[in-house]
Design an enzyme around this catalytic site. Structure first.
Site, PDB file in Angstrom:
ATOM      1  CG  HIS A 109       0.905  -9.680  -3.875  1.00  0.00           C
ATOM      2  ND1 HIS A 109      -0.313  -9.659  -4.281  1.00  0.00           N
ATOM      3  CD2 HIS A 109       0.987  -8.690  -2.913  1.00  0.00           C
ATOM      4  CE1 HIS A 109      -1.092  -8.448  -3.761  1.00  0.00           C
ATOM      5  NE2 HIS A 109      -0.340  -8.100  -2.734  1.00  0.00           N
ATOM      6  CD  GLU A 110       4.437  -7.368  -1.073  1.00  0.00           C
ATOM      7  OE1 GLU A 110       4.325  -6.014  -1.319  1.00  0.00           O
ATOM      8  OE2 GLU A 110       3.386  -7.949  -0.566  1.00  0.00           O
ATOM      9  CG  HIS A 113       2.226  -4.003  -4.535  1.00  0.00           C
ATOM     10  ND1 HIS A 113       0.728  -3.587  -4.578  1.00  0.00           N
ATOM     11  CD2 HIS A 113       1.980  -4.916  -3.416  1.00  0.00           C
ATOM     12  CE1 HIS A 113       0.042  -4.087  -4.051  1.00  0.00           C
ATOM     13  NE2 HIS A 113       0.633  -4.702  -3.094  1.00  0.00           N
ATOM     14  CG  HIS A 117       6.136   3.163  -8.018  1.00  0.00           C
ATOM     15  ND1 HIS A 117       7.389   3.247  -7.382  1.00  0.00           N
ATOM     16  CD2 HIS A 117       5.646   4.582  -7.917  1.00  0.00           C
ATOM     17  CE1 HIS A 117       7.824   4.491  -7.078  1.00  0.00           C
ATOM     18  NE2 HIS A 117       6.616   5.379  -7.418  1.00  0.00           N
TER      19      HIS A 117
END
Length: 253
Positions: A109-110, A113, A117
């Site tokens: 999940h991270e 992110h 980006h």
């Protein structure tokens, strides 16, 4: 009769607070419980690839063509985050060294992110830009509303402060406007978090990190986590409406 009507109005006014705030509070409690129980349940299920959360994140970043993001360890439980400012993906004690499908799901999940980006995902950019204003509005917006109401009450109570009546309205509306930025942040956060989870599930499958059974468990963990953001948004909206109701009620006095 007037006193009775006033009492009924006050009761309805107080109940309205409850109606506005209760949904977010209840959903938040349910979401937190689900996150804890589901993570604890799937944290006992070891991944078939037998890799850690940190190794999974590094692998998924590499496969996604991202070579400038550092994966580091931070203390805490489920304090995982990605910082787009310095391109650091931080994994907590419960994630970094764990080989469970829950831990790898959170790491993915991270990573989602970080991919956002990397591909210039606009909702993430918007959220990053409004963070300072949202933090300021969340902290000082309610304070300004209360100051505006106090100034309005003083102008009503004494003719000496009558000149502050107009100013009190300006202060109150400024406070509501500031807090609206915090609500905006909560709303923008929703697509950012849902999209990161969708990306996580996609790359876990695409790069053969998880099979279908492991993906099913990860989907449940990430789904519970997503509910916490929905609850946060509901609470923020309820708090904004509450401030607006307070301001409106004060004008009628």
């Amino acid at each position: 009769m007037n006193d009775y009507s006033s009492l009924l109005g006050s009761a309805a006014y107080n109940y309205s607070y409850l109606i506005l705030l209760l949904p977010g509070i209840v959903l938040g409690l349910i979401a937190q419980l689900l996150v804890k129980t589901r993570f604890a349940s799937y944290d006992k299920v070891k991944s078939k690839k037998n890799i850690t959360g940190a190794q999974a994140a590094q692998f998924l970043l590499q496969k996604s063509g991202i070579n400038d993001v550092r994966v580091v360890h931070i203390s805490g439980n489920l304090t995982d985050n990605y910082n787009p400012t310095n391109k650091v993906l931080s994994l907590s004690d419960s994630t970094f060294s764990s080989t469970s499908i829950a831990a790898i799901g959170v790491a993915a999940h991270e990573t989602g992110h970080a991919i956002q980006h990397h591909v210039n995902y606009q909702p993430l950019n918007t959220r990053s830009r409004i963070v300072p204003a949202a933090n300021f509005g969340s902290r000082f917006g309610p304070i300004l509303v209360m100051l505006g109401i106090l100034a309005g009450s003083a102008s009503t109570a004494s003719s000496q402060f009558a000149q502050f009546a107009g100013l009190s309205n300006i202060i109150t509306m400024a406070g509501i406007a500031l807090f609206s930025l915090a609500v905006l942040f909560s709303l923008v956060t929703l697509p950012v978090e849902f999209n990161a989870s969708n990306r996580a599930l996609k790359i876990l499958k695409e790069y053969d990190v998880f099979d279908s059974d492991e993906l099913s468990g990860t989907r449940k963990v990430l789904g519970a986590a997503a509910m916490t953001y929905v609850a946060s948004a509901l609470s923020a909206i309820g708090s904004l409406l509450r401030l607006m109701l307070i301001a409106k009620s004060n004008k009628r006095r």
